[in-house]
Design an enzyme around this catalytic site. Structure first.
Site, PDB file in Angstrom:
ATOM      1  N   ASP A 249       7.965   1.734  -3.782  1.00 52.62           N
ATOM      2  CA  ASP A 249       7.026   2.173  -2.761  1.00 52.62           C
ATOM      3  C   ASP A 249       7.171   3.683  -2.610  1.00 52.62           C
ATOM      4  O   ASP A 249       8.294   4.216  -2.662  1.00 52.62           O
ATOM      5  CB  ASP A 249       7.294   1.481  -1.422  1.00 52.62           C
ATOM      6  CG  ASP A 249       6.092   1.569  -0.483  1.00 52.62           C
ATOM      7  OD1 ASP A 249       5.365   0.567  -0.353  1.00 52.62           O
ATOM      8  OD2 ASP A 249       5.872   2.642   0.113  1.00 52.62           O
ATOM      9  N   ASP A 273      13.045   4.093  -7.528  1.00 55.68           N
ATOM     10  CA  ASP A 273      12.318   5.234  -6.975  1.00 55.68           C
ATOM     11  C   ASP A 273      11.113   5.595  -7.838  1.00 55.68           C
ATOM     12  O   ASP A 273      10.039   5.914  -7.322  1.00 55.68           O
ATOM     13  CB  ASP A 273      13.238   6.450  -6.859  1.00 55.68           C
ATOM     14  CG  ASP A 273      14.298   6.275  -5.786  1.00 55.68           C
ATOM     15  OD1 ASP A 273      14.066   5.489  -4.853  1.00 55.68           O
ATOM     16  OD2 ASP A 273      15.361   6.911  -5.893  1.00 55.68           O
ATOM     17  N   ASP A 285      -0.672  -3.543  -4.099  1.00 58.72           N
ATOM     18  CA  ASP A 285      -1.127  -3.967  -2.771  1.00 58.72           C
ATOM     19  C   ASP A 285      -1.230  -2.690  -1.949  1.00 58.72           C
ATOM     20  O   ASP A 285      -0.314  -2.311  -1.235  1.00 58.72           O
ATOM     21  CB  ASP A 285      -0.118  -4.951  -2.171  1.00 58.72           C
ATOM     22  CG  ASP A 285      -0.559  -5.515  -0.834  1.00 58.72           C
ATOM     23  OD1 ASP A 285      -1.720  -5.278  -0.446  1.00 58.72           O
ATOM     24  OD2 ASP A 285       0.260  -6.172  -0.166  1.00 58.72           O
ATOM     25  N   CYS A 338      -5.539  -5.813   2.414  1.00 59.44           N
ATOM     26  CA  CYS A 338      -5.763  -6.702   3.555  1.00 59.44           C
ATOM     27  C   CYS A 338      -6.983  -6.188   4.319  1.00 59.44           C
ATOM     28  O   CYS A 338      -6.949  -5.984   5.526  1.00 59.44           O
ATOM     29  CB  CYS A 338      -4.539  -6.806   4.456  1.00 59.44           C
ATOM     30  SG  CYS A 338      -3.904  -5.231   5.068  1.00 59.44           S
TER      31      CYS A 338
END
EC number: 2.1.1.176
Length: 384
Positions: A249, A273, A285, A338
């Site tokens: 992330d 990383d 996502d 989402c």
């Protein structure tokens, strides 16, 4: 605290939110300064505040004022509760209604009745067509609580029995073979042994279905490129007999709890990383409006503007184009949000295919709240 005192506290907190203080901060500050409030009081006040946030425009219309007091008044009217029973002025209750308040208030109309800003209401109408109103209206109500059964440790029947023994009742949900809808005892889940020992995870049913749709097999090299808290990372690991799944992330802090969660779930997760090499499947996502989950985070409806959407669209395109180089020939690039907004979903997929001839779209689905979970979008492309 009496029920009326809880409403007065909610009205004061709503005024602070209206003034620009984030909802969670306003609630935390109130709780710290209100030592007399017990856990039930805090939960009740929070519920009132979030109900008003979900119905920000319609409660203001029903209450006749864009204030905390007006919105709480509108909330009571929307629930067919006589405001005079609460606005008594006794103890810490809100003061009695004035003549103007008694006579004021009206049903919201237009996009205010959908509890959306006008610009978002137009986006819903343009993008969702006949589904626009039902989707917007569903976001005005609280989301249900769903659990994912961790198949590395239990099957549905075992998990349900363990939860039931702790007073948490559930039922299977059609969106995913691992999904349980909590029908009783939702507030006890996070303290239950079934949760603490990794038999179940809190995860929306549609989110689980997104992972179900991915072409996963044990032995694949898989990267969760925007892992965040790691819910989908762990779900993918479970589908792959424990993993491993590589998690990344851009904001490493979002993954701070993932090692402990993975250990509890008996899943193998490698946190990196900077991903290198190539993977059989890369899941993006991506950061998004969160419009499919505004039942859970209703403040997002009112803090989000057209310029924020444009910035997100640019970031999403950048992420998916950066991630494509990490996919091996014949591998898959999955894209998920989402969100229920086509600008973040189908339009992004179309742009990617137009700009990248070496990919074929395999699957595409838009989940809406009426399907039984949050609003989610998922597609994946195969590299030729």
């Amino acid at each position: 605290m009496t029920p009326a005192a809880r409403l007065q506290a909610a009205a004061e907190i709503i005024d602070r939110i209206e003034g620009g203080i984030p909802a969670e901060k306003a609630l935390t500050n109130w709780a710290r300064n209100s030592r007399y409030a017990g856990s039930k009081d805090r939960r009740a006040v929070r519920d009132h505040v979030f109900d008003c946030l979900r119905m920000w425009r319609s409660t203001a219309a029903l209450g006749g004022a864009e204030t905390g007091r007006g919105r709480v008044l509108g909330l009571l009217r929307s629930a067919d509760i006589d405001p005079d029973t609460m606005f008594t002025g006794q103890g810490h209750a809100p003061g009695p209604l004035s003549d103007d308040e008694q006579a004021g208030g009206r049903d919201a109309d237009g996009y205010a009745a959908w509890d959306l800003p006008d610009w978002l209401g137009q986006r819903f109408s343009d993008g969702l067509g006949e589904k626009a109103e039902s989707t917007a209206m569903s976001l005005r109500h609280r989301a249900e609580v769903y659990l994912r059964v961790n198949t590395l440790k239990a099957d549905l029947a075992t998990a349900q029995a363990e939860l039931s023994a702790e007073g948490i009742l559930t039922e299977a949900h059609a969106l995913s073979p691992t999904a349980l809808r909590v029908t009783e005892g939702a507030r006890q889940v996070a303290r239950s042994q079934a949760y603490l020992t990794g038999l179940v995870e809190l995860q929306d049913a549609a989110s689980q279905s997104v992972v179900d749709m991915l072409p996963l097999q044990a032995g694949m090299r898989v990267l969760d490129y925007c892992a965040g808290g790691g819910g989908k990372t762990l779900a993918m690991a479970a589908r792959m007999d424990g993993g491993p799944v590589t998690a990344h992330d851009a904001n490493v802090g979002r993954m701070s709890d993932l090692p402990a969660r993975a250990e509890r779930a008996a899943a193998k997760v490698d946190i990196v990383d900077s991903p290198t090499g190539q993977f059989d499947l890369v899941l993006c996502d991506v950061p998004c409006s969160g419009s499919g989950a505004w039942r859970r985070s209703p403040e997002g409806k009112w803090r989000f503007g057209p310029e924020d959407l444009e910035a997100l669209i640019g970031l999403q395109s950048e992420i998916i184009n950066n991630a494509k180089s990490l996919v091996s020939p014949g591998g898959f690039l999955a894209y998920a949000t989402c969100s229920v907004l086509p600008a973040e979903n189908t339009h992004q997929s179309a742009r990617f295919l137009q700009a990248n001839s070496g990919w074929e779209q395999q699957v595409e689905r838009q989940f809406l709240p009426e399907d039984g979970g949050d609003g989610f979008y998922v597609t994946f492309f195969k590299r030729k």
